[in-house]
Scaffold this motif. Sequence first.
Motif, PDB file in Angstrom:
ATOM      1  N   ALA A   1       0.844  -1.198   0.000  1.00  0.00           N
ATOM      2  CA  ALA A   1       0.000   0.000   0.000  1.00  0.00           C
ATOM      3  C   ALA A   1       0.875   1.242   0.000  1.00  0.00           C
ATOM      4  CB  ALA A   1      -0.922   0.008   1.226  1.00  0.00           C
ATOM      5  N   VAL A   2       0.357   2.305  -0.597  1.00  0.00           N
ATOM      6  CA  VAL A   2       1.052   3.590  -0.583  1.00  0.00           C
ATOM      7  C   VAL A   2       0.019   4.701  -0.452  1.00  0.00           C
ATOM      8  CG1 VAL A   2       1.047   3.716  -3.117  1.00  0.00           C
ATOM      9  CG2 VAL A   2       2.643   5.122  -1.835  1.00  0.00           C
ATOM     10  N   GLN A   3       0.365   5.711   0.325  1.00  0.00           N
ATOM     11  CA  GLN A   3      -0.445   6.924   0.437  1.00  0.00           C
ATOM     12  C   GLN A   3       0.444   8.093   0.033  1.00  0.00           C
ATOM     13  OE1 GLN A   3      -1.662   7.969   4.385  1.00  0.00           O
ATOM     14  NE2 GLN A   3      -3.092   9.568   3.736  1.00  0.00           N
ATOM     15  N   MET A   4      -0.022   8.887  -0.916  1.00  0.00           N
ATOM     16  CA  MET A   4       0.733  10.031  -1.405  1.00  0.00           C
ATOM     17  C   MET A   4      -0.090  11.302  -1.239  1.00  0.00           C
ATOM     18  SD  MET A   4       2.331   8.377  -4.929  1.00  0.00           S
ATOM     19  CE  MET A   4       0.729   7.876  -5.588  1.00  0.00           C
ATOM     20  N   VAL A   5       0.534  12.365  -0.766  1.00  0.00           N
ATOM     21  CA  VAL A   5      -0.111  13.663  -0.612  1.00  0.00           C
ATOM     22  C   VAL A   5       0.745  14.699  -1.321  1.00  0.00           C
ATOM     23  CG1 VAL A   5      -1.011  15.413   0.968  1.00  0.00           C
ATOM     24  CG2 VAL A   5      -1.056  12.999   1.626  1.00  0.00           C
ATOM     25  N   GLU A   6       0.124  15.495  -2.183  1.00  0.00           N
ATOM     26  CA  GLU A   6       0.821  16.584  -2.860  1.00  0.00           C
ATOM     27  C   GLU A   6       0.120  17.903  -2.571  1.00  0.00           C
ATOM     28  OE1 GLU A   6       2.085  16.232  -6.949  1.00  0.00           O
ATOM     29  OE2 GLU A   6       1.670  14.071  -6.919  1.00  0.00           O
ATOM     30  N   MET A   7       0.887  18.958  -2.375  1.00  0.00           N
ATOM     31  CA  MET A   7       0.336  20.303  -2.212  1.00  0.00           C
ATOM     32  C   MET A   7       0.691  21.126  -3.435  1.00  0.00           C
ATOM     33  SD  MET A   7       1.104  23.308   0.575  1.00  0.00           S
ATOM     34  CE  MET A   7       0.028  22.679   1.859  1.00  0.00           C
ATOM     35  N   SER A   8      -0.328  21.723  -4.061  1.00  0.00           N
ATOM     36  CA  SER A   8      -0.115  22.620  -5.194  1.00  0.00           C
ATOM     37  C   SER A   8      -0.147  24.064  -4.712  1.00  0.00           C
ATOM     38  CB  SER A   8      -1.189  22.386  -6.261  1.00  0.00           C
ATOM     39  OG  SER A   8      -1.105  21.071  -6.781  1.00  0.00           O
ATOM     40  N   GLN A   9       0.197  24.970  -5.602  1.00  0.00           N
ATOM     41  CA  GLN A   9       0.248  26.376  -5.223  1.00  0.00           C
ATOM     42  C   GLN A   9      -1.139  26.967  -5.030  1.00  0.00           C
ATOM     43  OE1 GLN A   9       3.168  28.787  -7.418  1.00  0.00           O
ATOM     44  NE2 GLN A   9       3.896  26.898  -8.349  1.00  0.00           N
ATOM     45  N   ASN A  10      -2.155  26.400  -5.663  1.00  0.00           N
ATOM     46  CA  ASN A  10      -3.524  26.893  -5.504  1.00  0.00           C
ATOM     47  C   ASN A  10      -4.489  25.779  -5.888  1.00  0.00           C
ATOM     48  OD1 ASN A  10      -3.814  27.000  -8.471  1.00  0.00           O
ATOM     49  ND2 ASN A  10      -2.450  28.773  -8.318  1.00  0.00           N
TER      50      ASN A  10
ATOM     51  N   VAL B   1      -8.448   8.550  -5.254  1.00  0.00           N
ATOM     52  CA  VAL B   1      -7.822   9.852  -5.512  1.00  0.00           C
ATOM     53  C   VAL B   1      -8.805  10.925  -5.074  1.00  0.00           C
ATOM     54  CG1 VAL B   1      -6.744  11.369  -7.216  1.00  0.00           C
ATOM     55  CG2 VAL B   1      -6.644   8.889  -7.532  1.00  0.00           C
ATOM     56  N   ALA B   2      -8.349  11.884  -4.286  1.00  0.00           N
ATOM     57  CA  ALA B   2      -9.231  12.948  -3.795  1.00  0.00           C
ATOM     58  C   ALA B   2      -8.476  14.265  -3.758  1.00  0.00           C
ATOM     59  CB  ALA B   2      -9.778  12.612  -2.408  1.00  0.00           C
ATOM     60  N   ARG B   3      -9.235  15.350  -3.925  1.00  0.00           N
ATOM     61  CA  ARG B   3      -8.678  16.693  -3.763  1.00  0.00           C
ATOM     62  C   ARG B   3      -9.427  17.414  -2.666  1.00  0.00           C
ATOM     63  NH1 ARG B   3      -9.884  21.880  -4.903  1.00  0.00           N
ATOM     64  NH2 ARG B   3     -11.764  21.320  -6.089  1.00  0.00           N
ATOM     65  N   THR B   4      -8.683  18.026  -1.755  1.00  0.00           N
ATOM     66  CA  THR B   4      -9.268  18.900  -0.748  1.00  0.00           C
ATOM     67  C   THR B   4      -8.488  20.203  -0.776  1.00  0.00           C
ATOM     68  OG1 THR B   4      -9.631  19.243   1.628  1.00  0.00           O
ATOM     69  CG2 THR B   4      -7.889  17.681   1.028  1.00  0.00           C
ATOM     70  N   GLY B   5      -9.096  21.252  -1.278  1.00  0.00           N
ATOM     71  CA  GLY B   5      -8.400  22.515  -1.429  1.00  0.00           C
ATOM     72  C   GLY B   5      -7.254  22.389  -2.401  1.00  0.00           C
ATOM     73  N   SER B   6      -6.051  22.731  -1.981  1.00  0.00           N
ATOM     74  CA  SER B   6      -4.868  22.638  -2.843  1.00  0.00           C
ATOM     75  C   SER B   6      -4.064  21.368  -2.579  1.00  0.00           C
ATOM     76  CB  SER B   6      -3.968  23.861  -2.638  1.00  0.00           C
ATOM     77  OG  SER B   6      -3.559  23.965  -1.287  1.00  0.00           O
ATOM     78  N   LEU B   7      -4.672  20.398  -1.878  1.00  0.00           N
ATOM     79  CA  LEU B   7      -4.023  19.126  -1.578  1.00  0.00           C
ATOM     80  C   LEU B   7      -4.665  18.001  -2.371  1.00  0.00           C
ATOM     81  CD1 LEU B   7      -3.859  19.456   2.310  1.00  0.00           C
ATOM     82  CD2 LEU B   7      -1.971  19.808   0.739  1.00  0.00           C
ATOM     83  N   VAL B   8      -3.845  17.116  -2.902  1.00  0.00           N
ATOM     84  CA  VAL B   8      -4.332  15.914  -3.591  1.00  0.00           C
ATOM     85  C   VAL B   8      -3.766  14.699  -2.866  1.00  0.00           C
ATOM     86  CG1 VAL B   8      -4.296  14.556  -5.715  1.00  0.00           C
ATOM     87  CG2 VAL B   8      -4.555  17.041  -5.828  1.00  0.00           C
TER      88      VAL B   8
END
Length: 631
Positions: free
Chosen positions: A325-334, A391-398
């Motif tokens: 299993a893997v969990q990945m979180v990315e933050m974008s600029q907006n 896969v989910a997006r919450t605000g600027s986080l994926v």
Amino acid sequence: MRSPETFDAYYVETRTRLLHEAYALTGDAPAARAAVRDAFVVAWHHWRKVGQLEDRDGYVRRLALRRARRRHTARIWHRDKSLDPEVRSTLDALSKLTARQRELLVLNGLSALTLNELAREVGLPRLDAERELQTASSQFSLHRDVPTTEISRLLHDLAVPLADIRWPRATVVRRSGAARRRTHTVIGAALATAALLASGSLVATGAGAEPTSLSEEKAQAGVTVHAPEPVSAGEEIISEAALFTTDQVDRFGPGLDWAETGTTDNLTGNGLLAPCQRERFADPDGVTALARTWEGSAARAQQRPSGKARREQDRGRAGGVEARAVQMVEMSQNEKQAGRAFETASLWFAGCIDPRTQLVSTRTVERVGDQARTFQLRSWGKVPSSIDVGVARTGSLVVTTVVRSNGRAVPDKAAVTGLAAAVNGLCGAEGAGSCAGRARARTAAPLAIGTPPGLLSVVDLPPVAAVRGPWVGTDPERARTNYAATRCDRTTFQGKGISKALTRTFLFPETPSANQLGLTQTVGSMAPARASSFVDQVRDRIRQCGRANLGTSVTELVSSSSRTSDLSAWSLTIELNDRQSFPFLMAIVRDGTAVSQLGFAPDRDMTMSRADFVALSRRVLERLAPLDRTR
């Protein structure tokens, strides 16, 4: 004992040099300054130990460079019009090196580290580090178009844009470090208290979210989420505490013995942590990222003594891994860029390019963040496995969760509630938007992945027994000949009133002597009445062929009709002579004005199951919808 004077002197003496190194590594001056500042905040937090180290620089440098890599924006120097062209060229040349080569080159040119110390810094044996450094020097020289003797000067010239950087006073840094220490103490005490009061964990919900059970890790009604505060100096942008614990991963494989295998910012290695992942990051211009991986072994480990028995146990577990299993979180600029990253990550799995991997289902998930989807795939290589993705997006986080299981697939409910829990782990963090309520998932059509409307893709195709290699599709072409037809129906997609007629064949080119094996799909668009009568005509001809018993047997596999759609599939056995017969699977499908015929010719024992062919016919119906809308 803490010595403010010693710390202050060390801070003033070292900060500019570390900033220079961090800037050369990233090309992002604001990120480098923030990273160095935060590294000193952490250093004061632990100064009782750090102050006693012989190599304080090594400790603070690792913190600063790691944070700089996480925070920086790709190629930010391109947007700085005031930057000297020579400096910009140097940063461009550095950016073309691998992360490890860039770090070796920068530290070799700007620090006083020996080659042995450089090797330890980047985690390589000395000989490997020496080879990498030589490669980095030659590559930089080539990209910068200068001799290698100029490298040191060019790296030192990167200090020029940093001359006007202003630093917080040492007292401010120490106050931040002290606040960080107090915060960690309070959190530790709170967690200890909470562990005594409850066995479950509560996560705050956002506005409008519904209360749910603890299996979804939701907060009880009445818990308020306040607007996230700016990141404190020294704190990670994405906290490791926001990621799943090993106990939470247990939902993906109850009965397995799960063990965390790593937590990373994914800046080293090839960056491909999950099946179907195509790039290191879904948002290459993102602010930061964090990932955690686990392995689930077949049986829960029994407590054993240390030493030889323990090592044997570890070897046994390594060979018995049943799931990863893997969990990945990315933050974008907006949020806009995060939305694009969400779609990019979704397309990794909707159009998976891994060989012998089939997309089984796609679901849209409501009440989980701002956008959410799940995908189920299956891999039919040497070790068949299921791949369950959220896969989910919450605000600027994926956030992305991926579980690959050799045994039973992850239940649909566990996949959805796991994605909800992953979103709620980020609830209230910097950049987060909506939290997760009581998740609700519904089946959705597969995402468009770049093929012409109406046509299947390799990712849609099921396994075929006894073949070598993966499915390979020919380029779509005009349907002058319809190889999906049988001698019973002799269907053609040429004629007045039929438009957008295309055909495509899928084969196994790596399988020797598979002369007859193949799958062909032909599609076309026509007026509604013509489309309906087209399907009826095919059905009548197949029915008559079976009744006439002209060397052909027909078995109906499925048949359904409505005002807007039709689907029929058959298994046919066509006698070639007294001793030979030719099996064939065929389907005719309509969605509004779009019609498709699907034909599969097996070869000896190389065949697909009837159930898989029927499921593939239903996938054709899903793929036809865009073609119907384009008429």
